[in-house]
Design a protein around this motif. Structure first.
Motif, PDB file in Angstrom:
ATOM      1  N   TYR A 321       0.843  -1.197   0.000  1.00 28.25           N
ATOM      2  CA  TYR A 321       0.000   0.000   0.000  1.00 28.25           C
ATOM      3  C   TYR A 321       0.875   1.242   0.000  1.00 28.25           C
ATOM      4  O   TYR A 321       2.101   1.175   0.186  1.00 28.25           O
ATOM      5  CB  TYR A 321      -0.915   0.015   1.225  1.00 28.25           C
ATOM      6  N   ARG A 322       0.239   2.365  -0.191  1.00 28.88           N
ATOM      7  CA  ARG A 322       0.910   3.649  -0.030  1.00 28.88           C
ATOM      8  C   ARG A 322      -0.009   4.597   0.746  1.00 28.88           C
ATOM      9  O   ARG A 322      -1.232   4.423   0.772  1.00 28.88           O
ATOM     10  CB  ARG A 322       1.276   4.252  -1.386  1.00 28.88           C
ATOM     11  N   VAL A 323       0.609   5.593   1.369  1.00 24.66           N
ATOM     12  CA  VAL A 323      -0.114   6.636   2.104  1.00 24.66           C
ATOM     13  C   VAL A 323       0.066   7.942   1.352  1.00 24.66           C
ATOM     14  O   VAL A 323       1.189   8.295   0.976  1.00 24.66           O
ATOM     15  CB  VAL A 323       0.417   6.787   3.541  1.00 24.66           C
ATOM     16  N   ILE A 324      -1.028   8.658   1.114  1.00 23.09           N
ATOM     17  CA  ILE A 324      -0.932   9.951   0.447  1.00 23.09           C
ATOM     18  C   ILE A 324      -1.667  11.013   1.267  1.00 23.09           C
ATOM     19  O   ILE A 324      -2.617  10.717   1.980  1.00 23.09           O
ATOM     20  CB  ILE A 324      -1.505   9.913  -0.992  1.00 23.09           C
ATOM     21  N   TYR A 339      -5.509  11.874   5.166  1.00 23.70           N
ATOM     22  CA  TYR A 339      -4.596  10.902   4.563  1.00 23.70           C
ATOM     23  C   TYR A 339      -5.439   9.787   3.954  1.00 23.70           C
ATOM     24  O   TYR A 339      -6.371   9.283   4.591  1.00 23.70           O
ATOM     25  CB  TYR A 339      -3.670  10.273   5.597  1.00 23.70           C
ATOM     26  N   ASP A 340      -5.112   9.373   2.744  1.00 22.89           N
ATOM     27  CA  ASP A 340      -5.704   8.178   2.152  1.00 22.89           C
ATOM     28  C   ASP A 340      -4.681   7.062   2.151  1.00 22.89           C
ATOM     29  O   ASP A 340      -3.481   7.299   1.893  1.00 22.89           O
ATOM     30  CB  ASP A 340      -6.149   8.444   0.709  1.00 22.89           C
ATOM     31  N   LEU A 341      -5.141   5.850   2.448  1.00 17.40           N
ATOM     32  CA  LEU A 341      -4.332   4.653   2.242  1.00 17.40           C
ATOM     33  C   LEU A 341      -4.841   3.983   0.976  1.00 17.40           C
ATOM     34  O   LEU A 341      -6.055   3.782   0.820  1.00 17.40           O
ATOM     35  CB  LEU A 341      -4.454   3.691   3.423  1.00 17.40           C
ATOM     36  N   GLU A 342      -3.928   3.657   0.088  1.00 13.33           N
ATOM     37  CA  GLU A 342      -4.292   3.018  -1.173  1.00 13.33           C
ATOM     38  C   GLU A 342      -3.584   1.673  -1.280  1.00 13.33           C
ATOM     39  O   GLU A 342      -2.349   1.600  -1.158  1.00 13.33           O
ATOM     40  CB  GLU A 342      -3.907   3.914  -2.357  1.00 13.33           C
ATOM     41  N   VAL A 343      -4.348   0.619  -1.513  1.00 11.02           N
ATOM     42  CA  VAL A 343      -3.803  -0.727  -1.592  1.00 11.02           C
ATOM     43  C   VAL A 343      -3.524  -1.091  -3.050  1.00 11.02           C
ATOM     44  O   VAL A 343      -4.199  -0.603  -3.965  1.00 11.02           O
ATOM     45  CB  VAL A 343      -4.786  -1.738  -0.947  1.00 11.02           C
ATOM     46  N   TRP A 344      -2.553  -1.949  -3.263  1.00 18.46           N
ATOM     47  CA  TRP A 344      -2.183  -2.378  -4.615  1.00 18.46           C
ATOM     48  C   TRP A 344      -3.209  -3.368  -5.150  1.00 18.46           C
ATOM     49  O   TRP A 344      -3.560  -4.354  -4.502  1.00 18.46           O
ATOM     50  CB  TRP A 344      -0.800  -3.021  -4.606  1.00 18.46           C
ATOM     51  N   ILE A 345      -3.725  -3.073  -6.354  1.00 18.53           N
ATOM     52  CA  ILE A 345      -4.686  -3.939  -7.037  1.00 18.53           C
ATOM     53  C   ILE A 345      -4.009  -4.474  -8.302  1.00 18.53           C
ATOM     54  O   ILE A 345      -3.867  -3.750  -9.298  1.00 18.53           O
ATOM     55  CB  ILE A 345      -5.972  -3.163  -7.399  1.00 18.53           C
ATOM     56  N   THR A 350      -2.395  -0.751 -10.212  1.00 14.70           N
ATOM     57  CA  THR A 350      -2.397   0.581  -9.594  1.00 14.70           C
ATOM     58  C   THR A 350      -2.846   0.468  -8.147  1.00 14.70           C
ATOM     59  O   THR A 350      -3.294  -0.589  -7.693  1.00 14.70           O
ATOM     60  CB  THR A 350      -3.329   1.539 -10.364  1.00 14.70           C
ATOM     61  N   PHE A 351      -2.702   1.567  -7.418  1.00 12.70           N
ATOM     62  CA  PHE A 351      -3.181   1.640  -6.036  1.00 12.70           C
ATOM     63  C   PHE A 351      -4.597   2.201  -6.021  1.00 12.70           C
ATOM     64  O   PHE A 351      -4.898   3.141  -6.755  1.00 12.70           O
ATOM     65  CB  PHE A 351      -2.264   2.553  -5.203  1.00 12.70           C
ATOM     66  N   ARG A 352      -5.460   1.636  -5.163  1.00  8.88           N
ATOM     67  CA  ARG A 352      -6.829   2.132  -5.020  1.00  8.88           C
ATOM     68  C   ARG A 352      -7.123   2.405  -3.546  1.00  8.88           C
ATOM     69  O   ARG A 352      -6.670   1.671  -2.668  1.00  8.88           O
ATOM     70  CB  ARG A 352      -7.844   1.115  -5.565  1.00  8.88           C
ATOM     71  N   GLU A 353      -7.910   3.428  -3.296  1.00  8.87           N
ATOM     72  CA  GLU A 353      -8.229   3.825  -1.919  1.00  8.87           C
ATOM     73  C   GLU A 353      -8.900   2.687  -1.155  1.00  8.87           C
ATOM     74  O   GLU A 353      -9.820   2.047  -1.636  1.00  8.87           O
ATOM     75  CB  GLU A 353      -9.161   5.040  -1.930  1.00  8.87           C
ATOM     76  N   VAL A 397     -11.394  -7.439  -2.096  1.00 13.75           N
ATOM     77  CA  VAL A 397     -10.884  -7.303  -3.469  1.00 13.75           C
ATOM     78  C   VAL A 397      -9.370  -7.474  -3.486  1.00 13.75           C
ATOM     79  O   VAL A 397      -8.810  -8.215  -4.311  1.00 13.75           O
ATOM     80  CB  VAL A 397     -11.280  -5.929  -4.057  1.00 13.75           C
ATOM     81  N   ALA A 398      -8.692  -6.775  -2.570  1.00 13.23           N
ATOM     82  CA  ALA A 398      -7.223  -6.819  -2.540  1.00 13.23           C
ATOM     83  C   ALA A 398      -6.709  -8.210  -2.206  1.00 13.23           C
ATOM     84  O   ALA A 398      -5.718  -8.675  -2.784  1.00 13.23           O
ATOM     85  CB  ALA A 398      -6.702  -5.798  -1.527  1.00 13.23           C
ATOM     86  N   VAL A 399      -7.377  -8.898  -1.285  1.00 10.48           N
ATOM     87  CA  VAL A 399      -6.960 -10.247  -0.928  1.00 10.48           C
ATOM     88  C   VAL A 399      -7.155 -11.202  -2.100  1.00 10.48           C
ATOM     89  O   VAL A 399      -6.262 -11.997  -2.439  1.00 10.48           O
ATOM     90  CB  VAL A 399      -7.737 -10.739   0.322  1.00 10.48           C
TER      91      VAL A 399
END
Length: 428
Positions: A321-324, A339-345, A350-353, A397-399
């Motif tokens: 994930y990333r934090v923005i 802050y949004d956390l976005e997980v890798w899909i 890409t990263f999604r919130e 979804v991410a899992v």
């Protein structure tokens, strides 16, 4: 709601700060309302003072046995005028409040200025996206053989509703239980179970009404004069935050930390055409919410802490994930900083919130009349914060995508296996 005293003292500064988030504040309309309020308030106070003076004179005349009829007549006339003036003052105060309810919060000075999501700033990343040696499927294609049933969901309720069956339903439940257990057991939140239907004034308190009425599902009961309108919650932030509504808390009781797992209902007005496939954007979804109520001097420390709590869930699930930091033009209506956390899909590369954590400062507190007694013993607005910890459907979804295997099965993340009866893989 914005601080009315700040608007009166520094209107130009407020207008500039709101412009940073793309909001055009109608300073002329506010100034006109404020000018009329001042005029009527001064007139009302003068009338009250005059009536009090005359009332004292009546007492003096009567004590001396003198005729007070003329003064009494004047007092009666003042009473009628005063009643009209007070009524108009109440109208102006209501108009001012309604005006302010449509104004977003002021951005914190640390928030980057930008017009839209392109102005957001990445803070950090965690984990590395998995390398696959087979063609990656999206969560729909992975999930349908495992019990992800969009057809039945649509048959029962229409588009953007989903049915879960078997192992995938249990995995969804496991995610929610794991999140709640972590926040309550490790992060110091009190687990709550809240109503899913609330009264309109509760939504005004947290900022969903009046501005976002079209995004809410409304329920009605009774009819005619007995018609009652209520709303399905779009997040348990609404109920958790409003637990301090119309309260004056002891400073020693702060911070308040609450968490809840609930379904969330959103009509997604204006969102059609985006993410129409799959679970990313649904009318009904589950979320584990975190809420904190703090003193003003500790709220930004609490925001960083809350982001860390959401990150801990993703780290335990071993999801990259990333934090923005959201810029001024991309923040929510009531937020001062987000802050949004976005997980890798993987299927979208890409990263999604998956989580949004915000400090609302005193914006909601003014609407709810939520206060605490400061060191001087005087009531002062609390600060409120909220964050997803996490959105359960999007975590599913991410899992599904990050843990998919070439044979169509999905490996169950190690941290979830105790919630799955020890099961370590989902198969068709």
């Amino acid at each position: 709601m914005l601080d009315l005293q700040l608007l009166r003292k520094d209107l130009d500064g407020v207008v500039r700060r709101l412009a940073d988030r793309g909001f055009a504040f109608d300073a002329a309309a506010f100034s006109a309302l404020e000018a009329e309020r001042r005029e009527i308030q001064i007139r009302t106070e003068d009338l009250q003072s005059r009536r009090n003076t005359l009332s004292k004179q009546i007492g003096i005349f009567k004590s001396k046995g003198e005729d007070a009829s003329a003064v009494m007549a004047e007092v009666g006339g003042i009473g009628d005028t005063l009643k009209q003036s007070a009524a108009r003052l109440d109208e102006i105060q209501t108009q001012l409040r309604d005006f302010l309810l449509g104004i977003p919060n002021l951005p914190h000075e640390s928030v980057p200025v930008g017009d839209d999501e392109t102005g957001n700033v990445e803070v950090r990343r965690w984990g590395s996206p998995r390398s696959f040696d087979f063609e990656v499927k999206d969560h729909v294609d992975v999930g349908e053989p495992l019990g992800l049933d969009f057809t039945t969901g649509a048959k029962l309720s229409g588009a953007r509703f989903t049915m879960l069956r078997g192992g995938i339903a249990r995995l969804h439940r496991a995610l929610a239980q794991f999140m709640i257990d972590t926040h309550a057991g490790e992060h110091g939140y009190t687990e709550c179970y809240t109503p899913y239907i609330v009264n309109p004034e509760i939504l005004v308190g947290t900022g969903q009404l009046p501005k976002f009425a079209d995004d809410m599902f409304r329920v009605e009961k009774g009819g005619g004069e007995n018609l009652v309108t209520q709303y399905l919650i779009s997040t348990s932030e609404i109920t958790l935050t409003n637990t301090v509504r119309e309260s004056i808390l002891d400073a020693a009781a702060l911070p308040v930390r609450l968490t809840a797992h609930s379904p969330c209902f959103r009509s997604e007005a204006g969102a059609y055409g985006r993410d129409t496939r799959g679970l990313i954007r649904q009318h009904q979804f589950d979320k584990v919410e975190m809420v904190q109520v703090t003193t003003p001097d500790t709220s930004y420390e609490a925001l960083e802490q809350m982001v860390g709590h959401a990150e801990a869930i993703l780290q335990k699930l071993e999801l990259p994930y990333r934090v923005i930091t959201l810029c001024t033009g991309d923040m929510g209506f009531g937020a001062a900083k987000t802050y949004d956390l976005e997980v890798w899909i993987p299927a979208q590369a890409t990263f999604r919130e998956i989580s949004s954590c915000s400090n609302m400062e005193a914006f909601q507190a003014r609407r709810m009349q939520a206060r605490f007694r400061n060191a001087q013993g005087k009531p002062e607005n609390v600060h409120t914060l909220n964050g997803s910890g996490l959105a359960v459907g999007r975590t599913l979804v991410a899992v599904l995508e990050n843990y998919q295997n070439a044979d169509g099965s999905v490996t169950v993340p190690a941290v979830l296996r105790p919630y799955m009866g020890g099961r370590d893989v989902l198969t068709a």
